[in-house]
Design a protein around this motif. Structure first.
Motif, PDB file in Angstrom:
ATOM      1  N   THR A 179      36.832  35.069  40.149  1.00 39.34           N
ATOM      2  CA  THR A 179      37.064  34.928  38.719  1.00 39.34           C
ATOM      3  C   THR A 179      36.201  35.923  37.975  1.00 39.34           C
ATOM      4  O   THR A 179      34.992  35.737  37.864  1.00 39.34           O
ATOM      5  CB  THR A 179      36.746  33.495  38.263  1.00 39.34           C
ATOM      6  N   SER A 219      36.304  36.831  34.742  1.00 36.74           N
ATOM      7  CA  SER A 219      35.988  36.567  33.339  1.00 36.74           C
ATOM      8  C   SER A 219      34.778  35.658  33.161  1.00 36.74           C
ATOM      9  O   SER A 219      34.194  35.623  32.085  1.00 36.74           O
ATOM     10  CB  SER A 219      37.197  35.931  32.653  1.00 36.74           C
ATOM     11  N   HIS A 220      34.395  34.914  34.165  1.00 35.49           N
ATOM     12  CA  HIS A 220      33.288  33.982  34.027  1.00 35.49           C
ATOM     13  C   HIS A 220      31.966  34.652  34.398  1.00 35.49           C
ATOM     14  O   HIS A 220      31.929  35.505  35.289  1.00 35.49           O
ATOM     15  CB  HIS A 220      33.503  32.759  34.919  1.00 35.49           C
ATOM     16  N   PRO A 221      30.861  34.277  33.760  1.00 33.52           N
ATOM     17  CA  PRO A 221      29.558  34.868  34.115  1.00 33.52           C
ATOM     18  C   PRO A 221      29.136  34.460  35.513  1.00 33.52           C
ATOM     19  O   PRO A 221      29.468  33.366  35.990  1.00 33.52           O
ATOM     20  CB  PRO A 221      28.612  34.303  33.050  1.00 33.52           C
ATOM     21  N   GLU A 257      26.946  33.197  38.640  1.00 35.01           N
ATOM     22  CA  GLU A 257      26.025  32.077  38.793  1.00 35.01           C
ATOM     23  C   GLU A 257      24.632  32.613  39.148  1.00 35.01           C
ATOM     24  O   GLU A 257      24.457  33.292  40.156  1.00 35.01           O
ATOM     25  CB  GLU A 257      26.521  31.135  39.895  1.00 35.01           C
ATOM     26  N   TRP A 306      22.817  31.382  42.616  1.00 30.22           N
ATOM     27  CA  TRP A 306      23.992  31.484  43.477  1.00 30.22           C
ATOM     28  C   TRP A 306      23.795  30.806  44.834  1.00 30.22           C
ATOM     29  O   TRP A 306      24.765  30.374  45.459  1.00 30.22           O
ATOM     30  CB  TRP A 306      24.351  32.966  43.678  1.00 30.22           C
ATOM     31  N   GLN A 360      25.360  27.447  45.459  1.00 27.24           N
ATOM     32  CA  GLN A 360      26.813  27.329  45.537  1.00 27.24           C
ATOM     33  C   GLN A 360      27.302  27.016  46.943  1.00 27.24           C
ATOM     34  O   GLN A 360      28.454  26.623  47.135  1.00 27.24           O
ATOM     35  CB  GLN A 360      27.468  28.622  45.040  1.00 27.24           C
ATOM     36  N   PRO A 387      32.646  33.555  40.427  1.00 25.91           N
ATOM     37  CA  PRO A 387      32.575  34.375  39.206  1.00 25.91           C
ATOM     38  C   PRO A 387      31.747  35.624  39.463  1.00 25.91           C
ATOM     39  O   PRO A 387      30.683  35.555  40.071  1.00 25.91           O
ATOM     40  CB  PRO A 387      31.890  33.452  38.195  1.00 25.91           C
ATOM     41  N   GLY A 444      31.412  38.101  36.784  1.00 25.28           N
ATOM     42  CA  GLY A 444      30.954  38.659  35.529  1.00 25.28           C
ATOM     43  C   GLY A 444      31.659  39.959  35.167  1.00 25.28           C
ATOM     44  O   GLY A 444      32.631  40.373  35.805  1.00 25.28           O
TER      45      GLY A 444
END
Length: 476
Positions: free
Chosen positions: A44, A46-48, A50, A53, A56, A279, A281
């Protein structure tokens, strides 16, 4: 005199700083990351990204190791120490902005020459005398051309450079700790698969032995089955050695002695699975996150300020100095106002002939600035390539892993079928052996691929500079 001092002070306050002013360079990056072929897990954009990380992977032990390494790793402690040293150097450089004030005092027992200059003691050199003195002395360079300000600017850039170096080490340690942990779990998973295959091979060996004793098969089948068992057993020592090496590597990253984490990590656990969505970014954020780009920017800033210092060395230096003290031939007279003496006034330093030193220094600083600018461009371009390569590798390995899952599933079906047909006497044992070898290879490849999927994701987070645990500052 007061008017002269005031005029010089006002000139210093309004004086210009020679040399080029630093401006943050533009980082040439794409508007969006190029999308690799669609992987199993979506990326993804468009999302900033993590920042934490490592969490995750949903593995508390992995999270614990990464965060403990930030506190105990010796390389990171050294980088933090260098950062604190740069802050001390900044404090030293900042002292030149303020006046230098010192106290003086002394006592001398002396005797002057009868034939020399006038003897201030009044004894005409015929006897010894004492000289008592104490007071204050001050000196301040009026920074007319910004030499001191540029030096302070360079020191500030040096602090930013050291901080970026420390952050780069912190990011590398976090990524290396996570990758070694994932590789360890991958090796342990390979060990488990190898031992399972060893059990299957021993079952086949027992079956061929029984069939040989019953005269159903030949010695060729028993020899092949025994060789298969020995071949699988031969893999175990190397895998166990790799397991021990990775545990030691993690122990080193946490600043501990060899085998220190053996009890904690020796118990096999499943390989952590990567998140379903990653994500990444926007490219425009990369220059603000990556420590190596920040370091290159700080180095360029430092080199730019150094050019200003070199240019300011061509101009006169004006300093304001003064002292106020008491001097007496008798200690009891030191407190008397009549024993006071003082001096004050400006001093001028003007370079006239330096043998080319100033010109050579300026040319050197300008070329160093050009080098720093080129290094910044190179660092940004390298970062762009690293991100693109990491995203491509991660996507490709996910697709590779999906294909291997299908291969393992089909090989299991093939082995079960071959074993059943062999028991029925419909096929030779060599067919069973070939199918079992294929299953062993694809199972090992599947575990290796699962490990690479996770370690490739760690590399994605590293090149994107997702974040790192906060390293404690060096205590003084």
């Amino acid at each position: 005199m007061r008017r002269h001092v005031l005029a010089i002070t006002l000139a210093a306050l309004s004086g210009c700083s020679v040399g080029p002013d630093f401006h943050t360079p533009d980082a040439t990056l794409p508007e969006a990351w190029q999308s690799p072929p669609q992987p199993v897990s979506s990326v993804t954009v468009s999302h900033p990204i993590e920042k934490s990380w490592w969490t995750q992977f949903n593995d508390p032990q992995l999270t614990s190791l990464v965060e403990r390494a930030a506190s105990t790793n010796l390389d990171l402690a050294l980088a933090s120490s260098r950062f604190e040293q740069s802050r001390s150097l900044l404090q030293i450089a900042g002292a030149d902005v303020l006046p230098d004030v010192s106290a003086t005092g002394g006592y001398q027992r002396a005797r002057n020459s009868e034939k020399g200059l006038m003897d201030s003691s009044g004894n005409n050199g015929t006897s010894d005398f004492s000289l008592w003195q104490y007071g204050l002395k001050a000196n301040w360079e009026v920074d007319l051309w910004g030499r001191v300000r540029r030096s302070l600017e360079a020191a500030n850039a040096s602090v930013a450079l050291s901080e970026a170096e420390r952050n780069g080490v912190a990011l590398s340690i976090a990524a290396e700790t996570a990758a070694d942990y994932l590789r360890l779990r991958g090796v342990q998973a390979t060990l488990a698969v190898t031992r399972q295959n060893l059990d299957i091979a021993k079952q086949s060996q027992a079956l061929t032995k029984t069939r040989f004793e019953n005269g159903v098969t030949t010695n060729l089948d028993t020899a092949n089955s025994a060789a298969q068992v020995a071949t699988i057993e031969a893999r175990l020592p190397l895998l166990e050695a790799e397991e021990a090496r990775l545990i030691n590597a993690l122990s080193y990253l946490l600043g501990q002695e060899p085998h220190a984490l053996g009890q904690e990590l020796g118990q096999a656990k499943g390989l952590p699975k990567p998140p379903s969505a990653v994500p990444v970014g926007l490219p425009s954020e990369l220059a603000r996150r990556r420590p190596d780009i920040q370091k290159a920017e700080a180095a360029l800033h430092q080199a730019t300020a150094a050019v200003g210092v070199a240019q300011a060395d061509f101009y006169p230096r004006v300093s304001l100095g003064g002292n106020f003290d008491f001097q007496a031939l008798e200690g009891s007279n030191l407190g008397l106002w009549s024993a006071r003496q003082f001096s004050m006034g400006p001093s001028l330093y003007l370079p006239i002939f330096q043998g080319g030193r100033l010109t050579g220094t300026l040319e050197l600083r300008e070329r160093q600035q050009q080098e720093a600018a080129l290094n910044y461009r190179r660092t940004v371009l390298a970062a762009w390539h690293e991100v693109d390569d990491a995203l491509t590798s991660y996507s490709a390995e996910q697709r590779h892993h999906a294909a291997l899952e299908q291969a393992v599933s089909q090989n299991r079906i093939a082995l079960e079928t071959a074993q059943a047909r062999y028991k029925e006497g419909a096929i030779d044992f060599i067919n069973v052996l070939n199918v079992q070898r294929e299953l062993i290879q694809t199972q090992s490849a599947l575990v290796d691929s699962a490990t690479r999927v996770s370690t490739d994701l760690v590399q994605v987070y590293k090149v994107l500079a997702g974040g790192w645990p906060q390293a404690p500052a060096t205590q003084g």
